[in-house]
Design an enzyme around this catalytic site. Structure first.
Site, PDB file in Angstrom:
ATOM      1  N   LYS A 265      36.046  42.472  69.893  1.00 49.06           N
ATOM      2  CA  LYS A 265      36.831  43.522  70.925  1.00 49.06           C
ATOM      3  C   LYS A 265      36.120  44.090  71.693  1.00 49.06           C
ATOM      4  O   LYS A 265      34.776  44.229  71.903  1.00 49.06           O
ATOM      5  CB  LYS A 265      37.215  44.564  69.585  1.00 49.06           C
ATOM      6  CG  LYS A 265      38.239  44.006  68.789  1.00 49.06           C
ATOM      7  CD  LYS A 265      38.744  45.387  67.987  1.00 49.06           C
ATOM      8  CE  LYS A 265      39.921  44.925  66.843  1.00 49.06           C
ATOM      9  NZ  LYS A 265      41.206  44.519  67.387  1.00 49.06           N
ATOM     10  N   ARG A 339      45.647  39.410  58.490  1.00 52.64           N
ATOM     11  CA  ARG A 339      46.644  38.384  57.741  1.00 52.64           C
ATOM     12  C   ARG A 339      45.832  37.610  56.979  1.00 52.64           C
ATOM     13  O   ARG A 339      46.361  36.760  56.047  1.00 52.64           O
ATOM     14  CB  ARG A 339      47.483  37.727  59.188  1.00 52.64           C
ATOM     15  CG  ARG A 339      46.634  37.015  59.942  1.00 52.64           C
ATOM     16  CD  ARG A 339      47.406  36.845  61.140  1.00 52.64           C
ATOM     17  NE  ARG A 339      47.512  37.934  62.300  1.00 52.64           N
ATOM     18  CZ  ARG A 339      48.147  37.612  63.313  1.00 52.64           C
ATOM     19  NH1 ARG A 339      48.874  36.763  63.645  1.00 52.64           N
ATOM     20  NH2 ARG A 339      48.179  38.864  64.076  1.00 52.64           N
TER      21      ARG A 339
END
Ligand code: BES
Ligand code: MN
Ligand code: ZN
Length: 498
Positions: A265, A339
């Site tokens: 990120k 996920r």
């Protein structure tokens, strides 16, 4: 902070010995006995010093006829729960003084004080909450005792009890979510869960890397690989219902820090990724609330916890892993890690033969864009479950909004090298993430809450909100109160009024 519930008519309120008395004043005040409170309210309105919009306050010092040192009148509009929350927040903001240790919270002028109790208590707790664990210089909450005054205490006792438990749960969640990642590692989360496991009817199991490997949770293991902090798979059992009754399973995303991994990120605001265990915190908080309230229902909490770090050993974009379900996944973006840990947790949850499975996750930036910080994203293929969660959110003032799950949204997850990729394009990112999870929830009564926008606040008020503990607690209580479904292995009713 202790709460106490008291029958307190407006005329008796003036005699309450407290440091401050916060009086909620609705649009229409039932008239006018000649007592100090009614006279104060009537003249404040007549002279124009208490404006009519919700949250407007008038602070009165040593008011005639009152035992309370300070009396604060605050406008509460119609007296509905949302207005009450706003009013109490505004009123308590005037009273954050070191000398205000005992507070009276007078609800008995409201047309329906039963509806106001929980909202008023939570707003009072939220307005005085202070995180101190890694900031010893912070001024801890001065407020010690809150007396909630209502028309008839016996009539709202249940709401009061739920309110107390909800506050315990929300503050537990806030505490853990607010802790920086070096003070809330997967092992530390597991320790907190173990400690909750000493409370009545709660049992905690903690699995480490070896056991998770034995379960073949290849997707979860792939995310954890890049970190020196060992993963933990936490399973908590609350057994308030009868033995054998199918449990509600709550699955919380427990990424204690999300750097993005090799798909790293950008630096700006990366610190906020300490909140990426907000789902896990909400499950722990819900269990803290259940420990207080002891409702007749079975609940299992499942928390996959690890860090998402870049490293020589970290999983790489393009790597293919085999999930516990046997389905293979091409990890195209290591930043779509939530996920990956949740899919194995969902496969694990299926083994518990659940009444329903709700996963809670700070899953996508796209959900923040879609719904902002007001409503959590709600996804489910089951209308009954979606409706129940939606309703719980409305009741608890912790709202969510249902999002679609059309099959077309799943098309972007196709891969040439595995059964699926872990990302689709940018468009509809919150929905494609949910479509990924849905592949692991086939045949389960499953719902997904994306709390990326609601779990914490950014900016000057940076900090955990404790959401969606109120929603989850309400949902579990609703399941406890529901009549057993015909032929289904569903929970029995519980003694509780709504
Ligand atoms: N934890 C983040 C989601 C997130 C981002 C929550 C910002 C709150 C604020 C999650 O693991 C993530 O990085 N998701 C990616 C998915 C993408 C790579 C498909 C995202 O949302 O950018
Ligand atoms: Mn991520
Ligand atoms: Zn994440």
């Amino acid at each position: 902070m202790d709460f106490e519930l008291k029958t307190l008519s407006p005329s008796l309120a003036a005699g309450l010995v407290v440091d401050a008395l916060l009086v909620l004043v609705p649009d229409t005040v039932a008239t006018a006995k000649a007592d100090p409170l009614n006279e104060l309210v009537a003249s404040a309105i007549r002279l124009g010093d208490l404006e009519s919009s919700v949250g407007k306050t008038l602070v009165c010092y040593q008011a005639a006829g009152f035992k309370a040192t300070r009396v604060v009148l605050v406008r509460a509009g119609s007296g509905g729960a949302a207005n009450v929350r706003k009013a109490v927040a505004a009123g308590v903001a005037q009273l954050k003084l070191p000398n205000v240790k005992k507070l009276g919270l007078l609800l008995s002028l409201l047309p329906d004080d039963g509806h106001a109790v929980r909202a008023a208590m939570q707003a009072c707790a939220d307005a005085t909450y202070m995180y101190t664990t890694t900031k010893p210089s912070a001024k801890a909450r001065a407020l010690q005792r809150v007396t909630v005054g209502v028309g008839k205490a016996a009539a709202v006792q249940d709401e009061f009890n739920i309110g107390k438990a909800q506050i315990v749960g929300v503050e537990f969640a806030k505490e853990w979510a607010n802790r920086p990642a070096n003070h809330a590692t997967p092992s530390m989360l597991a320790e907190a869960a173990r400690k909750l496991g000493r409370k009545p009817n709660i049992r905690t199991e903690v699995l480490g890397p070896k056991q998770v490997e034995a379960l073949a949770m290849g997707a979860f293991l792939a995310v954890a690989k890049g970190s020196v902090e060992p993963l933990r798979f936490i399973v908590m059992h609350y057994a308030g219902g009868e033995k054998g009754v199918a449990p509600v399973v709550l699955v919380g995303k427990g990424i204690t820090f999300d750097t993005g991994g090799i798909s790293i990120k950008p630096a700006a605001e990366m610190d906020e990724m300490k909140f990426d265990m907000g789902g896990a915190a909400s499950v722990l908080g819900t269990f803290a609330a259940l420990a207080e309230l002891q409702p007749a229902v079975n609940v299992v909490g499942v928390i996959p916890a690890c860090e998402n770090m870049p490293d020589g050993q970290a999983v790489k974009p393009g790597d293919v892993v085999t999930s516990m379900s046997g389905q293979t996944i091409e990890i195209l973006n290591t930043d779509a890690e939530g996920r990956l840990i949740l899919c194995d947790a969902l496969t694990y949850a299926a083994r518990l033969k659940p009444h329903s499975v709700v996963d809670i996750a700070t899953l996508t930036g796209a959900c923040v864009i879609a719904l902002g910080g007001v409503r959590s994203g709600l996804f489910s293929g089951r209308d009954d479950l979606a409706d129940a969660l939606f309703k719980a959110g409305e009741t608890a003032l912790d709202p969510c909004w249902r999002m679609p799950l059309d099959d077309e949204y799943g098309e972007g997850l196709k891969s040439n090298f595995a059964d699926m990729g872990n990302v689709a394009g940018r468009a509809g990112g919150a929905i494609t993430a949910a479509k990924f999870l849905q592949k692991f929830a086939t045949d389960l009564p499953w719902a997904h809450l994306d709390i990326a926008g609601t779990a914490w606040k950014s900016g000057a008020a940076k900090g955990s909100t404790g959401r969606p503990v109120p929603l989850l607690l309400q949902y579990v209580l609703d399941v406890a109160a529901a009549p057993p479904r015909a032929g289904a292995n569903a929970p029995k009713p519980v003694r509780r009024k709504r």
